[in-house]
Design an enzyme around this catalytic site. Structure first.
Site, mmCIF file in Angstrom:
data_model
loop_
_atom_site.group_PDB
_atom_site.id
_atom_site.type_symbol
_atom_site.label_atom_id
_atom_site.label_comp_id
_atom_site.label_asym_id
_atom_site.label_seq_id
_atom_site.Cartn_x
_atom_site.Cartn_y
_atom_site.Cartn_z
ATOM 1 C CE LYS A 115 -4.422 -1.771 1.219
ATOM 2 N NZ LYS A 115 -5.663 -1.756 1.930
ATOM 3 C CE LYS A 217 -6.585 -7.339 -1.851
ATOM 4 N NZ LYS A 217 -7.062 -6.936 -0.528
ATOM 5 C CE LYS A 220 -13.576 -2.169 0.383
ATOM 6 N NZ LYS A 220 -12.733 -2.214 1.567
HETATM 7 N N1 AQP Z 1 -9.825 -10.221 -3.225
HETATM 8 C C1 AQP Z 1 -10.224 -10.674 -2.045
HETATM 9 N N2 AQP Z 1 -10.511 -11.990 -1.875
HETATM 10 C C2 AQP Z 1 -10.936 -12.471 -0.665
HETATM 11 N N3 AQP Z 1 -11.108 -11.688 0.412
HETATM 12 C C3 AQP Z 1 -10.843 -10.368 0.271
HETATM 13 N N4 AQP Z 1 -10.912 -9.333 1.127
HETATM 14 C C4 AQP Z 1 -10.536 -8.202 0.503
HETATM 15 N N5 AQP Z 1 -10.215 -8.454 -0.764
HETATM 16 C C5 AQP Z 1 -10.383 -9.802 -0.943
HETATM 17 C C6 AQP Z 1 -11.363 -9.472 2.518
HETATM 18 O O1 AQP Z 1 -12.413 -8.540 2.729
HETATM 19 C C7 AQP Z 1 -12.378 -8.135 4.096
HETATM 20 C C8 AQP Z 1 -12.477 -6.658 4.187
HETATM 21 O O2 AQP Z 1 -11.418 -6.068 3.491
HETATM 22 P P1 AQP Z 1 -11.039 -4.559 3.757
HETATM 23 O O3 AQP Z 1 -12.212 -3.706 3.614
HETATM 24 O O4 AQP Z 1 -10.354 -4.478 5.049
HETATM 25 O O5 AQP Z 1 -10.084 -4.182 2.579
HETATM 26 P P2 AQP Z 1 -8.756 -4.798 2.036
HETATM 27 O O6 AQP Z 1 -8.424 -6.117 2.643
HETATM 28 O O7 AQP Z 1 -7.710 -3.771 2.124
HETATM 29 O O8 AQP Z 1 -9.096 -5.148 0.526
HETATM 30 P P3 AQP Z 1 -9.828 -4.336 -0.578
HETATM 31 O O9 AQP Z 1 -11.293 -4.407 -0.330
HETATM 32 O O10 AQP Z 1 -9.466 -4.831 -1.903
HETATM 33 O O11 AQP Z 1 -9.353 -2.868 -0.450
HETATM 34 P P4 AQP Z 1 -8.010 -2.209 -1.025
HETATM 35 O O12 AQP Z 1 -8.202 -1.942 -2.456
HETATM 36 O O13 AQP Z 1 -7.915 -0.975 -0.204
HETATM 37 O O14 AQP Z 1 -6.870 -3.179 -0.783
HETATM 38 C C9 AQP Z 1 -11.082 -8.683 4.698
HETATM 39 O O15 AQP Z 1 -11.388 -9.835 5.450
HETATM 40 C C10 AQP Z 1 -10.274 -9.069 3.493
HETATM 41 O O16 AQP Z 1 -9.409 -10.162 3.764
#
Ligand code: AQP
Length: 354
Positions: A115, A217, A220
């Site tokens: 990040k 992955k 968002k």
């Molecule tokens: N691609 C994924 N596959 C399976 N699980 C996922 N999670 C996120 N992406 C995947 C799971 O969703 C939960 C909440 O995630 P978060 O809101 O804390 O965000 P994050 O893990 O940082 O992932 P995002 O949503 O893709 O956001 P960005 O783009 O900011 O990295 C967690 O349990 C996570 O494991």
């Protein structure tokens, strides 16, 4: 021998459109776990300001995550749904954990490296300390089980390390205060204040990958909206994204082994399996030997059938902000009472006058 009461905790950041990865990796598991467990589900708004400080519509984003929880089937009366900033004990325990965790441990966190990217010097201190706050989110309730996607595995290992160091460093204080519990850590019987957290990561889609690149992955923050299916996408958009998803020219294999080296095929089969509560083996026994021209329309139909009712309910809930706010307020009160009970004991163990 006494032991920790089983308790499920997890959180989702209000940082934009929820996608199929968040749903399959986290929220769908939350719903399944609520049947037989005491659960606390949190909209982690304090985490949301670590990567980007200013958000145009933070209240709307918080409500959207709460709406997604409830529209997916979480019962906010039986379980607790709230937003993290309503319970200041999370931040208080995170500060203590900042003093427990070692910089060497934090330096190994791959999510920070991903990040922060090349501009590490300019990343916020909050982004660096993110895993310490995540440990506090869980341990302020002395939660025992955490359903998450595979990307959070390393953070949960760190939460275990933090709990163990706190238990070891304060072992005498814990005994003196009479707040510890007899429990097992592996084969060893110990007296501990914080439990050893168990991650719940299993399932056919623990890491849902981008529809544009099966090695990345689904996220968002991916610049391409075609890389993900959002929970708020309508049927036509879902169909377009899945039809355009990157694949290879071969037919689907009949065995799971045949998915090796085919990340895009593996990802789509995993999504189908998770959405239909089947294993990848079962999906391949149905579709093995078929081309993507047959499999993709079946995946579109399944995705729309599962997501459309959730999307509809989310929209309805988000139009009724006072209802969502009431649920969050009530959840916040219940969470605060539980968190304060732990923090009173933590302050006593450390020796802070209160
Ligand atoms: N691609 C994924 N596959 C399976 N699980 C996922 N999670 C996120 N992406 C995947 C799971 O969703 C939960 C909440 O995630 P978060 O809101 O804390 O965000 P994050 O893990 O940082 O992932 P995002 O949503 O893709 O956001 P960005 O783009 O900011 O990295 C967690 O349990 C996570 O494991």
């Amino acid at each position: 021998m006494s032991d920790f009461q089983p308790l499920v905790f997890s959180g989702v950041q209000p940082t934009g459109n929820l996608h199929l990865g968040n749903y399959l990796g986290a929220i769908r598991k939350f719903v399944a776990l609520q049947e037989n467990n005491d659960c606390i589900y949190c909209v982690v708004d304090l985490h949301a300001i670590t990567a980007q400080l200013v958000h145009d519509d933070m209240p709307g984003q918080i409500r959207a995550i709460a709406a997604a929880f409830i529209a997916s089937g979480i019962d906010p009366k039986k379980h607790i749904v709230f937003n993290q900033s309503a319970v200041p004990q999370h931040a208080e325990l995170a500060w203590i954990f900042n003093c427990v965790a070692r910089i060497g441990w934090m330096n190994r966190m791959t999510q920070f490296k991903d990040k922060a990217g090349k501009d590490r010097e300019n990343a916020s201190l909050g982004l660096f300390a993110y895993p310490s706050l995540m440990a506090a989110d869980i341990l302020v309730y002395r939660a025992t089980h955490v359903p998450v996607g595979d990307d959070q595995k390393q953070h949960l290992e760190l939460a275990r390390d933090i709990a163990q160091k706190f238990n070891n460093d304060f072992s005498e204080h814990i005994r003196r205060a009479g707040h510890g519990i007899d429990t097992m850590v592996g084969e060893e019987a110990v007296h501990a204040f914080f439990p050893t957290v168990e991650p719940l990561i299993d399932g056919p889609a623990p890491r849902v990958m981008s529809l544009r690149d099966g090695t990345k992955k689904m996220s968002k923050s991916d610049a391409s909206d075609l890389s993900r299916v959002n929970l708020m996408d309508d049927a036509e958009t879902i169909s377009k994204k899945i039809r355009k998803a990157k694949t290879d020219p071969d037919a689907l294999p009949s065995e799971v082994d045949g998915l090796k080296g085919r990340p895009e095929a593996d990802n789509l089969v995993g999504i189908y399996a998770a959405l239909s509560d089947k294993t990848k083996e079962q999906v391949l026994s149905e579709f093995g030997g078929q081309q993507f021209s047959v499999f993709k329309p079946a995946l579109v139909d399944l995705s729309v059938a599962v997501l459309a009712p959730i999307t509809g309910e989310m929209r309805r809930l988000m139009d009724d902000t006072s209802h969502i706010d009431g649920i969050l307020r009530n959840g916040g009160e219940r969470a605060r009472a539980r968190a304060e009970k732990t923090m009173k004991q933590v302050r006593e163990i450390i020796g802070f006058l209160q």
